[in-house]
Design a protein around this motif. Structure first.
Motif, PDB file in Angstrom:
ATOM      1  N   THR A   1       0.824  -1.205   0.000  1.00 40.94           N
ATOM      2  CA  THR A   1       0.000   0.000   0.000  1.00 40.94           C
ATOM      3  C   THR A   1       0.862   1.261   0.000  1.00 40.94           C
ATOM      4  OG1 THR A   1      -0.115   0.076   2.423  1.00 40.94           O
ATOM      5  CG2 THR A   1      -1.846  -1.170   1.277  1.00 40.94           C
ATOM      6  N   THR A   2       0.279   2.330  -0.520  1.00 34.41           N
ATOM      7  CA  THR A   2       0.938   3.641  -0.476  1.00 34.41           C
ATOM      8  C   THR A   2       1.075   4.102   0.968  1.00 34.41           C
ATOM      9  OG1 THR A   2      -0.004   4.193  -2.632  1.00 34.41           O
ATOM     10  CG2 THR A   2       0.793   6.032  -1.291  1.00 34.41           C
ATOM     11  N   ALA A   3       0.098   3.773   1.798  1.00 36.07           N
ATOM     12  CA  ALA A   3       0.141   4.161   3.210  1.00 36.07           C
ATOM     13  C   ALA A   3       1.378   3.604   3.898  1.00 36.07           C
ATOM     14  CB  ALA A   3      -1.120   3.684   3.918  1.00 36.07           C
ATOM     15  N   PHE A   4       1.754   2.367   3.559  1.00 31.69           N
ATOM     16  CA  PHE A   4       2.977   1.787   4.150  1.00 31.69           C
ATOM     17  C   PHE A   4       4.213   2.474   3.603  1.00 31.69           C
ATOM     18  CE2 PHE A   4       6.523  -1.246   3.993  1.00 31.69           C
ATOM     19  CZ  PHE A   4       6.688  -1.447   5.358  1.00 31.69           C
ATOM     20  N   LYS A   5       4.256   2.637   2.291  1.00 34.36           N
ATOM     21  CA  LYS A   5       5.428   3.255   1.673  1.00 34.36           C
ATOM     22  C   LYS A   5       5.654   4.679   2.167  1.00 34.36           C
ATOM     23  CE  LYS A   5       4.855   0.310  -2.367  1.00 34.36           C
ATOM     24  NZ  LYS A   5       4.340   0.206  -3.743  1.00 34.36           N
ATOM     25  N   ASP A   6       4.560   5.346   2.544  1.00 33.52           N
ATOM     26  CA  ASP A   6       4.649   6.715   3.069  1.00 33.52           C
ATOM     27  C   ASP A   6       4.948   6.756   4.571  1.00 33.52           C
ATOM     28  OD1 ASP A   6       4.169   7.687   0.548  1.00 33.52           O
ATOM     29  OD2 ASP A   6       2.054   8.145   0.894  1.00 33.52           O
ATOM     30  N   GLY A   7       5.078   5.573   5.179  1.00 29.47           N
ATOM     31  CA  GLY A   7       5.439   5.517   6.597  1.00 29.47           C
ATOM     32  C   GLY A   7       4.313   5.850   7.560  1.00 29.47           C
ATOM     33  N   LEU A   8       3.072   5.601   7.135  1.00 27.55           N
ATOM     34  CA  LEU A   8       1.932   5.939   7.986  1.00 27.55           C
ATOM     35  C   LEU A   8       1.669   4.902   9.069  1.00 27.55           C
ATOM     36  CD1 LEU A   8      -0.654   7.343   5.400  1.00 27.55           C
ATOM     37  CD2 LEU A   8       1.250   8.497   6.545  1.00 27.55           C
ATOM     38  N   PHE A   9       2.266   3.709   8.946  1.00 28.41           N
ATOM     39  CA  PHE A   9       2.033   2.672   9.954  1.00 28.41           C
ATOM     40  C   PHE A   9       3.164   1.672   9.973  1.00 28.41           C
ATOM     41  CE2 PHE A   9       0.163   0.795   6.113  1.00 28.41           C
ATOM     42  CZ  PHE A   9       0.657  -0.501   6.158  1.00 28.41           C
ATOM     43  N   GLU A  10       3.208   0.907  11.058  1.00 27.65           N
ATOM     44  CA  GLU A  10       4.055  -0.280  11.188  1.00 27.65           C
ATOM     45  C   GLU A  10       3.153  -1.432  11.592  1.00 27.65           C
ATOM     46  OE1 GLU A  10       7.275  -0.681  10.596  1.00 27.65           O
ATOM     47  OE2 GLU A  10       7.739   1.431  10.207  1.00 27.65           O
ATOM     48  N   VAL A  11       3.503  -2.654  11.199  1.00 30.08           N
ATOM     49  CA  VAL A  11       2.787  -3.828  11.683  1.00 30.08           C
ATOM     50  C   VAL A  11       3.327  -4.142  13.072  1.00 30.08           C
ATOM     51  CG1 VAL A  11       2.283  -6.271  11.314  1.00 30.08           C
ATOM     52  CG2 VAL A  11       2.444  -4.703   9.345  1.00 30.08           C
ATOM     53  N   GLN A  12       2.465  -4.073  14.074  1.00 30.40           N
ATOM     54  CA  GLN A  12       2.876  -4.308  15.470  1.00 30.40           C
ATOM     55  C   GLN A  12       1.669  -4.777  16.270  1.00 30.40           C
ATOM     56  OE1 GLN A  12       4.518  -0.895  17.536  1.00 30.40           O
ATOM     57  NE2 GLN A  12       5.256  -2.121  19.242  1.00 30.40           N
ATOM     58  N   ASP A  13       1.779  -5.927  16.895  1.00 21.41           N
ATOM     59  CA  ASP A  13       0.660  -6.486  17.653  1.00 21.41           C
ATOM     60  C   ASP A  13       0.204  -5.515  18.745  1.00 21.41           C
ATOM     61  OD1 ASP A  13      -0.973  -9.068  18.258  1.00 21.41           O
ATOM     62  OD2 ASP A  13      -0.221  -8.415  20.203  1.00 21.41           O
ATOM     63  N   ALA A  14      -1.069  -5.577  19.067  1.00 20.52           N
ATOM     64  CA  ALA A  14      -1.656  -4.666  20.064  1.00 20.52           C
ATOM     65  C   ALA A  14      -0.971  -4.794  21.421  1.00 20.52           C
ATOM     66  CB  ALA A  14      -3.153  -4.939  20.181  1.00 20.52           C
ATOM     67  N   SER A  15      -0.662  -6.032  21.838  1.00 16.40           N
ATOM     68  CA  SER A  15      -0.002  -6.231  23.139  1.00 16.40           C
ATOM     69  C   SER A  15       1.384  -5.595  23.148  1.00 16.40           C
ATOM     70  CB  SER A  15       0.116  -7.723  23.453  1.00 16.40           C
ATOM     71  OG  SER A  15      -1.148  -8.322  23.559  1.00 16.40           O
ATOM     72  N   SER A  16       2.097  -5.718  22.055  1.00 15.29           N
ATOM     73  CA  SER A  16       3.432  -5.131  21.950  1.00 15.29           C
ATOM     74  C   SER A  16       3.376  -3.607  22.076  1.00 15.29           C
ATOM     75  CB  SER A  16       4.056  -5.529  20.609  1.00 15.29           C
ATOM     76  OG  SER A  16       5.304  -4.916  20.426  1.00 15.29           O
ATOM     77  N   GLN A  17       2.306  -3.007  21.584  1.00 16.10           N
ATOM     78  CA  GLN A  17       2.162  -1.554  21.670  1.00 16.10           C
ATOM     79  C   GLN A  17       2.003  -1.069  23.111  1.00 16.10           C
ATOM     80  OE1 GLN A  17      -0.589   0.223  18.801  1.00 16.10           O
ATOM     81  NE2 GLN A  17      -0.313  -1.518  17.425  1.00 16.10           N
ATOM     82  N   LYS A  18       1.537  -1.933  23.986  1.00 15.63           N
ATOM     83  CA  LYS A  18       1.364  -1.559  25.402  1.00 15.63           C
ATOM     84  C   LYS A  18       2.703  -1.233  26.070  1.00 15.63           C
ATOM     85  CE  LYS A  18      -3.075  -1.791  26.385  1.00 15.63           C
ATOM     86  NZ  LYS A  18      -3.781  -0.558  26.825  1.00 15.63           N
ATOM     87  N   ILE A  19       3.786  -1.845  25.575  1.00  8.97           N
ATOM     88  CA  ILE A  19       5.091  -1.680  26.222  1.00  8.97           C
ATOM     89  C   ILE A  19       5.574  -0.239  26.129  1.00  8.97           C
ATOM     90  CG2 ILE A  19       7.527  -2.365  26.114  1.00  8.97           C
ATOM     91  CD1 ILE A  19       6.545  -5.163  25.315  1.00  8.97           C
ATOM     92  N   GLY A  20       5.479   0.360  24.934  1.00 12.83           N
ATOM     93  CA  GLY A  20       5.898   1.745  24.760  1.00 12.83           C
ATOM     94  C   GLY A  20       5.127   2.699  25.654  1.00 12.83           C
ATOM     95  N   GLU A  21       3.818   2.482  25.741  1.00 10.82           N
ATOM     96  CA  GLU A  21       2.980   3.326  26.601  1.00 10.82           C
ATOM     97  C   GLU A  21       3.367   3.165  28.071  1.00 10.82           C
ATOM     98  OE1 GLU A  21      -1.069   2.243  25.863  1.00 10.82           O
ATOM     99  OE2 GLU A  21      -0.789   2.232  23.692  1.00 10.82           O
TER     100      GLU A  21
END
Length: 400
Positions: free
Chosen positions: A198-218
């Protein structure tokens, strides 16, 4: 039953051969190479190949039982046929394929009962014992969840977009996604798609990262302007999340023992627009010593058994054993002891793993605190696979 074409069968066979025999390569890399090598396959074929490949890995032990006591473990065609007949998908009725007789498989399938929990949940015998010992009565509930297919979750890169805008941009590219309650940056796909095109990926709008993994940064509670060190950064999934949480202000030092992982992190950081990340290769102990008492925040995403992420990495359970687990726990304690000196007095660190075993998690923290009186546990979080996403553990520790 649907028909699966011969060339797809051969592709699945070869991918399983690479995963289980020879160099025993990681399943995600094997399937990635297979699909790249067969760009002529349509989306439906690619989906079938990926599904069968991962489900055979997931249910390998159970399928070997259906294949019969005298089945050779490298008879992969028979394993594929066993899976297709067991699930009643992808195969029309036939007498044999490449010398594999369907009748031999059907005898066991008609019984449809397996002799032990190891066969039922398709895990090694030693792992049954480990789960029973460490998780008690809840282990079967978690194992049922771990045998499910992992959803695809994206993390909206808030340096460039929001979850609402990302969902809209993906919709324009025929990718349907929805927000996840209590996960502020997470977006889940309704069905699996190759989002990397997708263009959204190529433009750096997101990364694939599981929801649980995202809790660590927060959970690390980073602030703009702080110095943050990520000592096991790898290819930088959590590092990039920290950069977005800090709004590119302050400094993130990403460390790893593998130069190729840090090179991948740099590439991803450029695409994401993350400008406050500096990478450093751990070539010797001096790299760590120079950072002693220099960081406001520290992330130790420690190497572990990976038993919390079997949904997406089912081959891991066939590639580790009790000896590996014993070795990794020694390494975890050494990393905690050595790297904890990086934070300043008053600073905070997270010790995290993608394991659900207490012996890799709270027991490691308790042992560390017992030997280091000037550190205190502030809070811990356990995310179990039965909650819907990957299993993770994280402990927030302060240096007093």
């Amino acid at each position: 039953m649907e028909l699966i074409h011969r060339n797809l069968l051969i592709g699945i066979h070869d991918a399983l051969q690479e995963t289980f025999f020879g160099e025993r390569k990681y399943a995600d890399k094997v399937i990635e190479r297979l699909l790249k090598a067969h760009r002529q396959w349509g989306s439906a074929d690619r989906k079938v190949v990926s599904e069968i490949f991962y489900n055979i890995i997931r249910w390998k032990k159970r399928l070997e039982y259906y294949m019969g006591e005298n089945a050779k473990p490298d008879n992969i065609y028979k394993m594929i046929i066993s899976y297709c007949l067991w699930t009643k998908t992808h195969y029309k009725k036939f007498e044999e394929f490449d010398g594999v007789k369907v009748a031999d498989v059907l005898v066991k399938l008609k019984k449809n009962k397996v002799p032990s929990k190891a066969f039922e949940y398709s895990i090694p015998d030693w792992l049954v014992e480990t789960f029973e010992r460490e998780l008690g009565a809840n282990w079967e509930k978690e194992m049922i969840a771990l045998n499910e297919q992992a959803p695809t979750v994206l993390r909206a890169n808030t340096l460039k977009t929001s979850t609402k805008e990302l969902i809209s941009d993906l919709r324009d590219e025929d990718v349907t996604a929805f927000p996840i309650k209590n996960y502020p940056d997470a977006v889940q796909l309704e069905e699996k798609k190759n989002v990397f095109l997708t263009t959204a990926f190529k433009d750096g709008l997101f990364e694939v990262q599981d929801a649980s993994s995202q809790k660590i940064g927060e959970f690390l509670d980073v602030k703009e302007g702080q110095r943050v060190v990520d000592v096991c950064a790898g290819a930088g999934g959590k590092t990039l999340h920290l950069a977005s949480l800090m709004n590119n202000k302050g400094q993130i030092i990403a460390l790893d023992i593998y130069a190729w992982k840090l090179a991948e992190l740099k590439r991803r950081a450029r695409r994401a627009g993350a400008q406050n990340i500096e990478t450093r290769l751990i070539e010797d102990t001096k790299v760590i010593k120079r950072l002693h008492e220099k960081a406001d925040r520290l992330l130790i995403d420690a190497p572990c058994s990976g038993l919390g992420v079997l949904k997406r990495n089912p081959d891991s359970k066939w590639k580790i054993d009790q000896q590996f687990l014993d070795r990794i726990k020694i390494e975890q304690q050494k990393i905690l002891q050595d790297y904890s000196k990086i934070i300043k007095v008053g600073g905070k660190m997270i010790y995290a793993t993608c394991s659900i075993l207490p012996s890799e998690n709270r027991e490691q923290v308790d042992l560390f605190l017992k030997n280091n009186a000037n550190y205190a546990l502030l809070e811990e979080k356990k995310v179990m696979p039965s909650e819907g996403y990957d299993g993770f553990y994280m402990a927030l520790i302060e240096r007093k």
